[in-house]
Each structure stands twice: as C-alpha cells, then as structure tokens.
Design a protein around this motif. Structure first.
Motif, PDB file in Angstrom:
ATOM      1  N   PHE A  64      16.561  -2.117  -2.492  1.00 61.46           N
ATOM      2  CA  PHE A  64      15.160  -0.553  -2.141  1.00 61.46           C
ATOM      3  C   PHE A  64      14.645  -1.406  -0.920  1.00 61.46           C
ATOM      4  CE2 PHE A  64      13.391  -5.180  -2.646  1.00 61.46           C
ATOM      5  CZ  PHE A  64      12.237  -5.301  -1.891  1.00 61.46           C
ATOM      6  N   TYR A  65      14.478  -2.432   0.016  1.00 59.90           N
ATOM      7  CA  TYR A  65      13.964  -2.586   1.722  1.00 59.90           C
ATOM      8  C   TYR A  65      14.548  -1.662   2.639  1.00 59.90           C
ATOM      9  CZ  TYR A  65      18.064  -4.887   1.250  1.00 59.90           C
ATOM     10  OH  TYR A  65      19.530  -5.705   0.685  1.00 59.90           O
ATOM     11  N   LYS A  66      15.615  -0.785   2.071  1.00 61.37           N
ATOM     12  CA  LYS A  66      16.355  -0.295   3.173  1.00 61.37           C
ATOM     13  C   LYS A  66      16.188   1.709   3.043  1.00 61.37           C
ATOM     14  CE  LYS A  66      19.944  -3.538   4.662  1.00 61.37           C
ATOM     15  NZ  LYS A  66      21.682  -3.908   4.539  1.00 61.37           N
ATOM     16  N   LEU A  67      15.685   1.999   2.207  1.00 59.73           N
ATOM     17  CA  LEU A  67      15.744   2.876   1.678  1.00 59.73           C
ATOM     18  C   LEU A  67      14.114   3.502   2.256  1.00 59.73           C
ATOM     19  CD1 LEU A  67      16.290   2.671  -2.630  1.00 59.73           C
ATOM     20  CD2 LEU A  67      17.421   3.850  -0.349  1.00 59.73           C
ATOM     21  N   SER A  68      14.292   5.038   2.667  1.00 61.63           N
ATOM     22  CA  SER A  68      12.360   5.533   2.428  1.00 61.63           C
ATOM     23  C   SER A  68      11.342   6.056   1.469  1.00 61.63           C
ATOM     24  CB  SER A  68      12.884   6.564   3.705  1.00 61.63           C
ATOM     25  OG  SER A  68      13.144   7.423   2.627  1.00 61.63           O
ATOM     26  N   VAL A  95       8.276  -2.769  -8.981  1.00 57.94           N
ATOM     27  CA  VAL A  95       6.735  -2.382  -7.543  1.00 57.94           C
ATOM     28  C   VAL A  95       7.197  -3.446  -6.947  1.00 57.94           C
ATOM     29  CG1 VAL A  95       4.592  -2.554  -7.642  1.00 57.94           C
ATOM     30  CG2 VAL A  95       5.982  -1.364  -9.249  1.00 57.94           C
ATOM     31  N   GLN A  96       7.345  -3.426  -5.870  1.00 54.29           N
ATOM     32  CA  GLN A  96       7.305  -4.779  -4.625  1.00 54.29           C
ATOM     33  C   GLN A  96       6.649  -4.361  -3.503  1.00 54.29           C
ATOM     34  OE1 GLN A  96      10.725  -1.854  -5.094  1.00 54.29           O
ATOM     35  NE2 GLN A  96      12.303  -3.771  -6.055  1.00 54.29           N
ATOM     36  N   ASP A  97       6.023  -3.616  -3.372  1.00 49.39           N
ATOM     37  CA  ASP A  97       4.964  -3.794  -2.653  1.00 49.39           C
ATOM     38  C   ASP A  97       4.098  -4.803  -2.301  1.00 49.39           C
ATOM     39  OD1 ASP A  97       5.212  -0.234  -1.988  1.00 49.39           O
ATOM     40  OD2 ASP A  97       5.563  -0.720  -3.731  1.00 49.39           O
ATOM     41  N   HIS A  98       3.111  -4.833  -0.875  1.00 45.18           N
ATOM     42  CA  HIS A  98       3.071  -6.456  -0.398  1.00 45.18           C
ATOM     43  C   HIS A  98       1.684  -5.902  -0.728  1.00 45.18           C
ATOM     44  CE1 HIS A  98       1.924  -9.780   1.132  1.00 45.18           C
ATOM     45  NE2 HIS A  98       1.073  -9.356   2.095  1.00 45.18           N
ATOM     46  N   ARG A 106       2.192   2.959  -6.922  1.00 43.72           N
ATOM     47  CA  ARG A 106       3.324   3.069  -6.756  1.00 43.72           C
ATOM     48  C   ARG A 106       3.405   3.501  -8.879  1.00 43.72           C
ATOM     49  NH1 ARG A 106       7.896   2.829  -3.653  1.00 43.72           N
ATOM     50  NH2 ARG A 106       6.311   1.640  -1.820  1.00 43.72           N
ATOM     51  N   ALA A 107       2.919   1.099  -9.518  1.00 42.10           N
ATOM     52  CA  ALA A 107       2.977   2.060 -10.533  1.00 42.10           C
ATOM     53  C   ALA A 107       2.501   2.721 -11.687  1.00 42.10           C
ATOM     54  CB  ALA A 107       2.401   0.356 -10.931  1.00 42.10           C
ATOM     55  N   ARG A 108       1.278   3.107 -10.684  1.00 47.25           N
ATOM     56  CA  ARG A 108       1.017   4.351 -11.617  1.00 47.25           C
ATOM     57  C   ARG A 108       1.215   5.338 -11.775  1.00 47.25           C
ATOM     58  NH1 ARG A 108      -5.147   3.526 -10.108  1.00 47.25           N
ATOM     59  NH2 ARG A 108      -5.809   2.141 -11.764  1.00 47.25           N
ATOM     60  N   ASN A 119       8.805  -2.950 -13.221  1.00 47.70           N
ATOM     61  CA  ASN A 119       9.603  -4.765 -12.636  1.00 47.70           C
ATOM     62  C   ASN A 119       8.251  -4.717 -11.545  1.00 47.70           C
ATOM     63  OD1 ASN A 119      12.553  -6.631 -12.603  1.00 47.70           O
ATOM     64  ND2 ASN A 119      11.086  -5.863 -10.625  1.00 47.70           N
ATOM     65  N   LEU A 120       8.149  -6.047 -11.763  1.00 52.02           N
ATOM     66  CA  LEU A 120       5.829  -6.283 -10.751  1.00 52.02           C
ATOM     67  C   LEU A 120       7.482  -7.238  -9.815  1.00 52.02           C
ATOM     68  CD1 LEU A 120       4.123  -5.876  -9.649  1.00 52.02           C
ATOM     69  CD2 LEU A 120       3.057  -6.948 -11.010  1.00 52.02           C
TER      70      LEU A 120
END
Length: 318
Positions: A64-68, A95-98, A106-108, A119-120
């Motif tokens: 996920f950390y390599k996707l736009s 949802v992995q946003d800091h 993103r969750a909504r 998944n949080l």
C-alpha cells in the motif's frame, strides 16, 4: 470516480464474515512497474473462489505504501465491484493514514464505495503519544459508526503499543470496533487477554500465520495471511475448525520452515508471494516496486521446493 452501492451490512453482520482465512490481496504490476488491473481482477477471483468469507485490501502484503492515491482508489473500486458477485464475502478496506483528517476521509470514502468493514492501522510515524493515538482511533471509529472496524496491532512494523484495557474502553464507547488483528510476537497471549476483557474483543492473527496453532487455541477467530497460497491456509484452518488439531498442527509444521524464513522481513515475503503467484500462473509478472527485496538463487530454489511439497493443494492456475 465510480461509486458502488454498499451491501449495507451492520457491524455484527460484517464481523461475522471475518472468520477463518481472510487473505490480504497483493497488487500485481507489469514488468515496467505499472499496475496490472486485469491481473488484479484475476487475483480477486482466485481468492474468492477458494471459499473465503472476507478479504482485506490494501495491506503491507499489497504494498500500500507504494501506490498512488489514484491507483489505490481504482484498485479498491475494482475489488468491490468484483466482490459484488460473491454476496457472502465481506470486503475490508484498509486505512493507514497518519493524519487523522485523512484517515477519517478514507474510512468514509471506503464505506461509501461499498466496503463492508474498515481495517484501521494506528498512526505511528514519529512516535505519536498514546493520547494522540487514542484520539485518532476514536475519530475514525466515530466517523463510520455503522461499519465494523478491525484494529490492526502490528508492533514490529510500527513500534506502536496498544494496551488491551484501553481497547476495552474504546469498545464500550464505539461498539463498531469489532475485532483486533494481532501481529505481536507471539500473538497468543495478547489474543487471550483480549478475550478476557469486559466486553471481550475478538481477534484475528496475522504475520503469515507463523503462530497460528497457538493463536487458534487461545481463541482467535481467523487469520489474515497473504494470498498466493490461500488454499493451504484454508486446509490448515479447516482442520483446526473441524477439531482435528493434530492434523492442523502437522500441516502447519510442514509450512512453518518456509513462512518463518520469509517473514524475517516484510519485503522478503512480499517478493516471495509475488513469485509464488507468478510461478502458479496467477499473475503475469512478479515485479515489486523498488525499494524491494531481491530474490536470489537460494530464495528461488526454496520457492520451488515449497511448490513441489504442496503441489496437491496448490495447483497451477494458468
């Protein structure tokens, strides 16, 4: 952007599907590093046809950390559209946003797009305080109150510590916190402690299922491995669920030398799973976007031994 109608599952209904093997989907790329959307559709179809009742995307296994942002949105929409043909399967969107604001957004968006659960992953960059992490979790849980949330506890990858008693307080205030994905090492004691809380919290285990037998005995309700050999995990879990603990232990013991080595670092198992999918004919390229782990001759020989040993459960897919 195409939006897809939600299946409108309650948190209880969605969490009931997050049982057994719940694979984390990989993202196939072309040899040039572009997202291979047709291959991704093939991955989704393959995994869902194994009989799982939930899938998660995108996780560490999905790079996920390599996707736009646009790639991630498009892939999530593809998954939700493909999964619509499987009415008894729950899609878990990660949802992995800091930043709390971005995580809430993103969750909504994921729920509006049709995801059944979230998944949080707690924020972990630059070591936020325990109070800041709790505030973040509460904000996301409050943003999607009618959606099941799986909280991912991955201390090795993130360095974040989550106190089980604190999680009990979150569940009391936010009953949509349905499960915890436990990736501590070992996960079993933490899973057992979650089960003793008031209210008790259900758990699934991750980390490629390295400690799956112990986690099962201590009360986990599922496992979330990668997806390139889902049939093997299905067979192990099926034996445990049927009460054949010895049979499950024996098959897991055969798998353990492979996954314990591959899980020595995350990029290693990502590259390995991609190569397994490629060797099975599931995807057209084993490409991982750099920086990545480069598989050497011994790595490839080990993959060959693995596929030969489990060829009865892992047929070619081309």
């Amino acid at each position: 952007m195409t939006m897809i109608a939600s299946k409108s599952r309650t948190p209880v209904e969605a969490s009931a599907l997050i049982r057994g093997v719940s694979p984390v989907l990989e993202v196939p790329f072309t040899d040039d590093g572009e997202v291979a959307f047709d291959d991704f559709r093939r991955v989704v179809g393959y995994v869902l046809d194994t009989g799982v009742s939930s899938v998660m995307f995108p996780g560490f296994a999905g790079e996920f950390y390599k996707l736009s942002e646009e790639e991630r949105r498009q892939l999530t929409e593809v998954l939700i559209k493909e999964a619509a043909s499987y009415p008894d399967v729950a899609v878990i969107a990660a949802v992995q946003d800091h930043a709390t604001r971005l995580a809430v957004h993103r969750a909504r968006w994921s729920v509006d797009a049709g995801a059944d659960a979230i998944n949080l992953l707690p924020p972990h960059l630059l070591a936020p305080s325990a109070a800041a992490i709790e505030a973040h979790l509460r904000a996301v849980l409050a943003a999607v109150p009618d959606t099941a949330v799986v909280l991912q506890y991955a201390p090795t990858e993130t360095g974040t510590s989550l106190d089980p008693q604190g999680l009990a307080g979150l569940v009391r205030d936010h009953p949509n916190l349905a499960l915890v994905k436990v990736e501590s090492s070992p996960p079993g004691p933490y899973i057992a402690e979650l089960g003793r809380l008031d209210p008790p919290i259900l758990a699934v285990e991750g980390y490629a299922g390295v400690q799956l037998p112990d986690a099962f005995r201590r009360g986990c309700v599922g496992t979330q491995p990668g997806c390139s050999f889902t049939e093997l995990y299905q067979e192990i879990w099926g034996r445990f669920a049927a009460g054949d603990l010895d049979g499950g232990d024996r098959l897991h013991a055969r798998l353990l030398p492979y996954i314990s080595y591959w899980m020595l670092d995350t990029e290693r198992i990502i590259a390995t799973e991609k190569m397994i999918s490629f060797r099975r004919g599931l995807i057209g390229s084993p490409y991982c976007r750099p920086p990545r782990h480069e598989l050497d001759g011994e790595d490839l020989a080990m993959i060959d031994r693995f596929l030969a040993e489990f060829d009865d459960l892992l047929p070619a897919l081309d």
